[in-house]
Scaffold this active site. Structure first.
Site, PDB file in Angstrom:
ATOM      1  N   GLU A   1       0.861  -1.198   0.000  1.00  0.00           N
ATOM      2  CA  GLU A   1       0.000   0.000   0.000  1.00  0.00           C
ATOM      3  C   GLU A   1       0.885   1.231   0.000  1.00  0.00           C
ATOM      4  O   GLU A   1       2.026   1.158   0.450  1.00  0.00           O
ATOM      5  CB  GLU A   1      -0.853   0.040   1.297  1.00  0.00           C
ATOM      6  CG  GLU A   1      -1.769  -1.131   1.468  1.00  0.00           C
ATOM      7  CD  GLU A   1      -2.258  -1.268   2.924  1.00  0.00           C
ATOM      8  OE1 GLU A   1      -2.103  -0.319   3.714  1.00  0.00           O
ATOM      9  OE2 GLU A   1      -2.783  -2.340   3.249  1.00  0.00           O
TER      10      GLU A   1
ATOM     11  N   LYS B   1       2.388   4.476   1.560  1.00  0.00           N
ATOM     12  CA  LYS B   1       2.528   5.012   2.922  1.00  0.00           C
ATOM     13  C   LYS B   1       2.181   6.499   2.822  1.00  0.00           C
ATOM     14  O   LYS B   1       2.997   7.318   2.397  1.00  0.00           O
ATOM     15  CB  LYS B   1       3.953   4.815   3.450  1.00  0.00           C
ATOM     16  CG  LYS B   1       4.094   5.222   4.924  1.00  0.00           C
ATOM     17  CD  LYS B   1       5.507   4.962   5.432  1.00  0.00           C
ATOM     18  CE  LYS B   1       5.652   5.083   6.937  1.00  0.00           C
ATOM     19  NZ  LYS B   1       5.191   6.317   7.524  1.00  0.00           N
TER      20      LYS B   1
ATOM     21  N   ARG C   1      -2.579   9.449  17.015  1.00  0.00           N
ATOM     22  CA  ARG C   1      -1.470   8.520  17.202  1.00  0.00           C
ATOM     23  C   ARG C   1      -1.093   8.384  18.688  1.00  0.00           C
ATOM     24  O   ARG C   1      -0.689   7.330  19.141  1.00  0.00           O
ATOM     25  CB  ARG C   1      -0.317   9.082  16.361  1.00  0.00           C
ATOM     26  CG  ARG C   1       1.019   8.527  16.573  1.00  0.00           C
ATOM     27  CD  ARG C   1       1.114   7.172  15.965  1.00  0.00           C
ATOM     28  NE  ARG C   1       2.170   6.476  16.630  1.00  0.00           N
ATOM     29  CZ  ARG C   1       3.369   6.276  16.138  1.00  0.00           C
ATOM     30  NH1 ARG C   1       3.638   6.675  14.926  1.00  0.00           N
ATOM     31  NH2 ARG C   1       4.273   5.647  16.821  1.00  0.00           N
TER      32      ARG C   1
ATOM     33  N   GLU D   1      -5.007   7.123   7.675  1.00  0.00           N
ATOM     34  CA  GLU D   1      -4.115   8.275   7.710  1.00  0.00           C
ATOM     35  C   GLU D   1      -4.900   9.478   7.205  1.00  0.00           C
ATOM     36  O   GLU D   1      -5.476   9.432   6.111  1.00  0.00           O
ATOM     37  CB  GLU D   1      -2.910   7.981   6.795  1.00  0.00           C
ATOM     38  CG  GLU D   1      -1.783   8.962   6.909  1.00  0.00           C
ATOM     39  CD  GLU D   1      -0.783   8.655   8.038  1.00  0.00           C
ATOM     40  OE1 GLU D   1      -1.043   7.760   8.867  1.00  0.00           O
ATOM     41  OE2 GLU D   1       0.254   9.341   8.091  1.00  0.00           O
TER      42      GLU D   1
ATOM     43  N   PHE E   1      -7.013   2.262   6.120  1.00  0.00           N
ATOM     44  CA  PHE E   1      -6.250   1.076   5.726  1.00  0.00           C
ATOM     45  C   PHE E   1      -6.489  -0.146   6.607  1.00  0.00           C
ATOM     46  O   PHE E   1      -5.960  -1.206   6.341  1.00  0.00           O
ATOM     47  CB  PHE E   1      -4.748   1.382   5.615  1.00  0.00           C
ATOM     48  CG  PHE E   1      -4.133   2.044   6.815  1.00  0.00           C
ATOM     49  CD1 PHE E   1      -3.915   1.334   7.982  1.00  0.00           C
ATOM     50  CD2 PHE E   1      -3.753   3.378   6.772  1.00  0.00           C
ATOM     51  CE1 PHE E   1      -3.337   1.934   9.093  1.00  0.00           C
ATOM     52  CE2 PHE E   1      -3.167   3.989   7.876  1.00  0.00           C
ATOM     53  CZ  PHE E   1      -2.966   3.265   9.043  1.00  0.00           C
TER      54      PHE E   1
ATOM     55  N   ARG F   1       5.713  -3.360  17.123  1.00  0.00           N
ATOM     56  CA  ARG F   1       6.458  -2.962  15.935  1.00  0.00           C
ATOM     57  C   ARG F   1       7.178  -4.213  15.448  1.00  0.00           C
ATOM     58  O   ARG F   1       8.336  -4.458  15.773  1.00  0.00           O
ATOM     59  CB  ARG F   1       7.455  -1.855  16.300  1.00  0.00           C
ATOM     60  CG  ARG F   1       8.030  -1.123  15.117  1.00  0.00           C
ATOM     61  CD  ARG F   1       9.104  -0.142  15.564  1.00  0.00           C
ATOM     62  NE  ARG F   1       8.588   1.086  16.143  1.00  0.00           N
ATOM     63  CZ  ARG F   1       8.089   2.106  15.454  1.00  0.00           C
ATOM     64  NH1 ARG F   1       8.013   2.034  14.131  1.00  0.00           N
ATOM     65  NH2 ARG F   1       7.651   3.179  16.054  1.00  0.00           N
TER      66      ARG F   1
ATOM     67  N   LYS G   1       8.082  -0.872   6.366  1.00  0.00           N
ATOM     68  CA  LYS G   1       7.941   0.378   5.616  1.00  0.00           C
ATOM     69  C   LYS G   1       9.196   0.641   4.813  1.00  0.00           C
ATOM     70  O   LYS G   1      10.300   0.346   5.265  1.00  0.00           O
ATOM     71  CB  LYS G   1       7.635   1.540   6.554  1.00  0.00           C
ATOM     72  CG  LYS G   1       8.651   1.776   7.643  1.00  0.00           C
ATOM     73  CD  LYS G   1       8.266   2.985   8.512  1.00  0.00           C
ATOM     74  CE  LYS G   1       9.190   3.092   9.714  1.00  0.00           C
ATOM     75  NZ  LYS G   1       8.892   4.175  10.626  1.00  0.00           N
TER      76      LYS G   1
HETATM   77  P1  ATP Z   1       6.958   7.393  10.461  1.00  0.00           P
HETATM   78  O1  ATP Z   1       7.714   8.500  11.095  1.00  0.00           O
HETATM   79  O2  ATP Z   1       7.673   6.716   9.351  1.00  0.00           O
HETATM   80  O3  ATP Z   1       5.543   7.739  10.137  1.00  0.00           O
HETATM   81  P2  ATP Z   1       6.040   6.081  12.766  1.00  0.00           P
HETATM   82  O4  ATP Z   1       6.901   5.609  13.873  1.00  0.00           O
HETATM   83  O5  ATP Z   1       5.164   7.245  12.982  1.00  0.00           O
HETATM   84  O6  ATP Z   1       6.964   6.294  11.530  1.00  0.00           O
HETATM   85  P3  ATP Z   1       5.500   3.512  11.732  1.00  0.00           P
HETATM   86  O7  ATP Z   1       4.808   2.464  12.462  1.00  0.00           O
HETATM   87  O8  ATP Z   1       6.957   3.365  11.644  1.00  0.00           O
HETATM   88  O9  ATP Z   1       5.100   4.922  12.349  1.00  0.00           O
HETATM   89  O10 ATP Z   1       4.951   3.626  10.269  1.00  0.00           O
HETATM   90  C1  ATP Z   1       3.608   3.419  10.085  1.00  0.00           C
HETATM   91  C2  ATP Z   1       2.908   4.751  10.019  1.00  0.00           C
HETATM   92  O11 ATP Z   1       2.700   5.101   8.680  1.00  0.00           O
HETATM   93  C3  ATP Z   1       1.529   4.631  10.607  1.00  0.00           C
HETATM   94  O12 ATP Z   1       1.547   4.979  11.978  1.00  0.00           O
HETATM   95  C4  ATP Z   1       0.685   5.553   9.786  1.00  0.00           C
HETATM   96  O13 ATP Z   1       0.612   6.816  10.413  1.00  0.00           O
HETATM   97  C5  ATP Z   1       1.438   5.724   8.509  1.00  0.00           C
HETATM   98  N1  ATP Z   1       0.782   5.121   7.325  1.00  0.00           N
HETATM   99  C6  ATP Z   1       0.570   5.749   6.147  1.00  0.00           C
HETATM  100  N2  ATP Z   1       0.002   4.939   5.251  1.00  0.00           N
HETATM  101  C7  ATP Z   1      -0.179   3.736   5.877  1.00  0.00           C
HETATM  102  C8  ATP Z   1      -0.717   2.488   5.455  1.00  0.00           C
HETATM  103  N3  ATP Z   1      -1.179   2.289   4.224  1.00  0.00           N
HETATM  104  N4  ATP Z   1      -0.739   1.479   6.373  1.00  0.00           N
HETATM  105  C9  ATP Z   1      -0.267   1.654   7.623  1.00  0.00           C
HETATM  106  N5  ATP Z   1       0.260   2.817   8.059  1.00  0.00           N
HETATM  107  C10 ATP Z   1       0.319   3.853   7.206  1.00  0.00           C
END
Ligand code: ATP
Length: 561
Positions: A254, A256, A276, A306, A346, A421, A427
Site C-alpha cells: 500500500e 505510505k 497517534r 491516515e 487502511f 512494531r 515500511k
Molecule cells: P513514520 O515516522 O515513518 O511515520 P512512525 O513511527 O510514525 O513512523 P511507523 O509504524 O513506523 O510509524 O509507520 C507506520 C505509520 O505510517 C503509521 O503509523 C501511519 O501513520 C502511517 N501510514 C501511512 N500509510 C499507511 C498504510 N497504508 N498502512 C499503515 N500505516 C500507514
C-alpha cells in the site's frame, strides 16, 4: 483501606533499589496488599500517572501552579520555593523543605510536628480527581486550594510524593514494563496474557483488577472496547524491497500516506477519533467525523487510517499543517475549510460487535473495502498482493511521485498486533532513518538570544524504568522566529532553571536526523549522536513512543555491520 503514607514509604524504598527484579517484587507486594478499589489507582500512581492514558481527565497542574500551592501551604514566597528547587533539583524534596520551614506568623501552616489525621490513598485520588475536573475561570484557585489541603494534611514523606504526583513526575524508575511484570507476579498471571490485555485496553489498572479477580481467565476476557483506543500496530523499516520479499514471501503493498494516523470508533452516528498518541481529537476534526458518518456502512466499527491534508497541487501538505488541524480548539470550522483533510482508511479492528484483530489482513481489508464508500473525502486506496519486485518498485515510485512517504509492505495473512512494531508491517522510505527523541532539558542562548532557548537535551525511552536516559543535544540554529516559537512551546514545561540550564518535563518529541550513533560515556544512555539536526516536532507522538534504548542499541549495531 491503605494509607498514603504506606504508598509513599514504598516509593521511597523503590528509589533505593538498583535492580528491576527486586523493584518488581516490591510493587507486586504493594499490589497484593491494597484493596480492590485502590488497586487501579495504585497501579497508575507507581508509574507517576494519576489517570489512565486513554482518559480525557487531565490533572492540569503545571510547575507554576504547584509552586503557588506550595507557597501558600508553607508561607514562604514562590521565589524562595524556586531557590530551593534550584538547589535540590527535585520538586519532592522542595516540598519537604518548604513545608518544614516555619515562617513566623504563618497560621495556616500546620507544621509536620503536629498530629496528623493521616490520609488514605482514596482521599488523595479523590482530591486529584476534583482538581482534574475543575474547569472555568476560577479553576486555578480551586486547584490550588485542593493542593493546599493535601499539603497541609501531609507528613514529610507524603508531601514528597504528593508534589511529584501532582505534576505526574514520580521519578522512582517504574515504567509499564515493571508494572506489567509485577501484576503477573502478584496475581500469578501469565506475563504475555497481561501484556496483550494492556495493548487492547490501554489501562494497566483495569488489567490488575482483572488479574486480582481471576488470574489468566479474567485477564483473557478483557477485549477491545468501543471508545477506548487500542494501542496501534507499528512498522519496522525494511532496507530494501527485496529483503521485505525475503522476509514475508507474498506481500500486500500500500502507499505510505504522508499524514497523521487516526483511529476511529463508530457507534451509529456517534464518532470518536483518537490520534497517534491515543488522545481524543474528535472535536478538532468535524469533517472527518462527517465523512465517516456518511460513508461507512457499519453499526459499530473501529477503523484506522491516515488523515492527509491535500494541497492545491494535489500533493500532501507539510506535516506541520496537519498538526494545526489536530491541535485546534477554536475556529475549528474555519481551519477545516483552509486545510481540508482526506481520510485514507487502511484497517478495521472491530466490526458490528466483533473484534477482528485475530483475522488475517486480507479478510479485514475485504470487509473494509466492502463497507466504505470511497469519494474525495474518504478512501480505501489500492492494495496490491504480489511477490514481484518490479511491480512493487513501480508502486513505490508512484507513491513518491504523488508526494507520499513511500510504501507499506504487509504480510497478508498476519493478524493485527496492537502496540507491536513487528515484521508483519514493513515500511520503505527513501529518507535516511531519523530518530524520535524526547526533549528532557534545554539551555538558554547567548547575547541577543539570551531569552530564547538555544539548544535542547535529548533522551530515548527506557520502558522498564519509565525514564528517559540522555543521548545528546541538538542546537536548533534556525531563525529567531522559529526559536521563539519553540521557546513558547516549552515555556510551560520548565521544571526548574539553574544558570543557563533548564530542566524540562519530558513531554515533547523531536524527530532528529543524524550521521551516526556512537558509544559514549558522556550520556546516561551510553550512546551519543554525531551531527544531530532537528527535522520536525512530532506532536503526534507521546514520550513513551520515542526510540527505546534497545532500539538505539540495534541501530548502533546495524551501522557497524
Ligand atoms: P513514520 O515516522 O515513518 O511515520 P512512525 O513511527 O510514525 O513512523 P511507523 O509504524 O513506523 O510509524 O509507520 C507506520 C505509520 O505510517 C503509521 O503509523 C501511519 O501513520 C502511517 N501510514 C501511512 N500509510 C499507511 C498504510 N497504508 N498502512 C499503515 N500505516 C500507514
Amino acid at each position: 483501606m491503605t494509607s498514603f503514607e504506606y504508598f509513599a514509604n514504598t516509593c521511597a524504598s523503590i528509589e533505593n533499589i538498583p535492580g528491576s527484579l527486586e523493584m518488581t517484587d516490591v510493587i507486586a507486594k504493594l499490589l497484593k496488599e491494597v484493596t480492590i478499589e485502590e488497586l487501579p489507582v495504585v497501579t497508575h500512581f507507581v508509574m507517576g500517572s494519576v489517570f489512565p492514558a486513554w482518559s480525557d481527565r487531565q490533572m492540569g497542574v503545571g510547575n507554576r501552579l504547584l509552586y503557588t500551592a506550595l507557597s501558600k501551604s508553607s508561607g514562604i514566597s514562590e521565589e524562595e520555593i524556586e531557590n530551593i528547587i534550584r538547589k535540590t533539583g527535585d520538586i519532592g524534596e522542595t516540598a519537604v523543605q518548604a513545608l518544614s520551614s516555619n515562617p513566623a506568623g504563618q497560621s495556616t501552616f500546620s507544621a509536620f510536628t503536629e498530629e496528623k489525621p493521616g490520609m488514605e490513598i482514596k482521599e488523595v485520588y479523590e482530591r486529584f480527581t476534583h482538581i482534574a475536573d475543575t474547569a472555568g475561570k476560577r479553576s486555578q484557585g480551586t486547584k490550588i486550594k485542593n493542593l493546599q489541603y493535601l499539603f497541609n494534611s501531609a507528613t514529610p514523606i507524603e508531601a514528597r510524593y504528593l508534589a511529584r504526583l501532582a505534576i505526574e513526575q514520580l521519578r522512582i524508575g517504574v515504567g509499564e514494563g515493571i508494572v506489567r511484570d509485577a501484576i503477573s507476579k502478584a496475581f500469578e498471571t501469565d506475563v504475555n496474557v497481561v501484556e496483550r490485555a494492556f495493548m487492547l485496553t490501554n489501562d494497566l489498572g483495569l488489567v490488575a483488577v482483572a488479574a486480582c479477580n481471576g488470574g489468566n481467565e479474567e485477564v483473557q476476557k478483557l477485549d477491545i472496547q468501543l471508545n477506548r483506543p487500542v494501542k496501534m500496530m507499528l512498522a519496522q523499516v525494511t532496507p530494501s524491497i527485496q529483503s521485505a520479499l525475503n522476509d514475508l514471501g507474498e506481500v500486500a503493498v500500500e502507499w505510505k500516506f504522508d499524514g497523521a494516523r487516526v483511529q476511529i470508533h463508530k457507534k451509529g452516528d456517534n464518532i470518536h477519533i483518537f490520534s497517534r498518541r491515543l488522545e481524543n481529537v474528535t472535536s478538532s476534526l468535524p469533517d472527518v467525523v462527517e465523512a465517516v458518518q456518511e460513508n461507512v456502512n457499519a453499526d459499530t466499527a473501529i477503523l484506522e487510517g491516515e488523515a492527509v491534508a491535500i494541497g492545491e497541487d494535489g500533493k500532501p501538505r507539510a506535516f506541520q499543517d496537519i498538526l494545526k488541524r489536530f491541535r485546534r480548539k477554536y475556529d475549528v470550522e474555519a481551519i477545516a475549510k483552509a486545510i481540508p483533510l482526506k481520510l485514507n482508511l487502511f484497517d478495521v479492528l472491530y466490526f458490528n460487535g466483533e473484534s477482528l484483530i485475530d483475522n488475517p489482513l486480507r479478510k479485514r481489508r475485504e470487509l473494509l473495502f466492502q463497507n466504505v464508500q470511497s469519494n474525495d473525502r474518504i478512501l480505501v486506496d489500492r492494495q496490491v498482493i504480489t511477490d514481484n519486485e518490479e511491480e512493487i518498485q513501480e508502486i513505490y515510485a508512484d507513491a513518491l511521485r504523488a508526494g507520499h512517504e513511500g510504501i507499506m509492505i504487509k504480510k497478508p495473512d498476519a493478524p493485527y498486533s496492537p502496540g507491536k512494531r513487528g515484521k508483519n508491517w514493513l515500511k520503505k522510505k527513501p529518507l535516511m532513518e531519523t530518530l524520535d527523541l524526547v526533549v528532557i532539558g534545554a539551555e538558554w542562548g547567548y547575547g541577543r538570544r539570551a531569552n530564547l532557548i538555544g539548544s535542547y537535551a535529548l533522551g530515548c525511552y527506557d520502558p522498564d524504568t519509565g525514564k528517559f536516559p540522555a543521548i545528546g543535544k541538538v542546537a536548533t540554529g534556525i531563525t529567531d522566529e522559529k526559536l521563539a516559537e519553540l521557546t513558547t512551546l516549552f515555556s510551560d514545561l520548565i521544571v526548574y532553571e539553574a544558570g543557563r540550564k533548564i530542566e524540562l518535563k519530558p513531554e515533547i518529541v523531536f524527530e532528529i536526523a543524524f550521521e551516526e550513533i556512537q558509544k559514549s560515556p558522556n550520556y546516561e544512555s551510553g550512546y551519543a549522536l554525531r551531527f544531530p539536526r532537528l527535522v520536525n516536532v512530532r506532536d503526534d507522538k507521546s514520550p513513551e513512543e520515542a526510540e527505546s534504548l534497545e532500539r538505539i542499541g540495534e541501530i548502533y549495531h546495524s551501522q557497524r555491520s
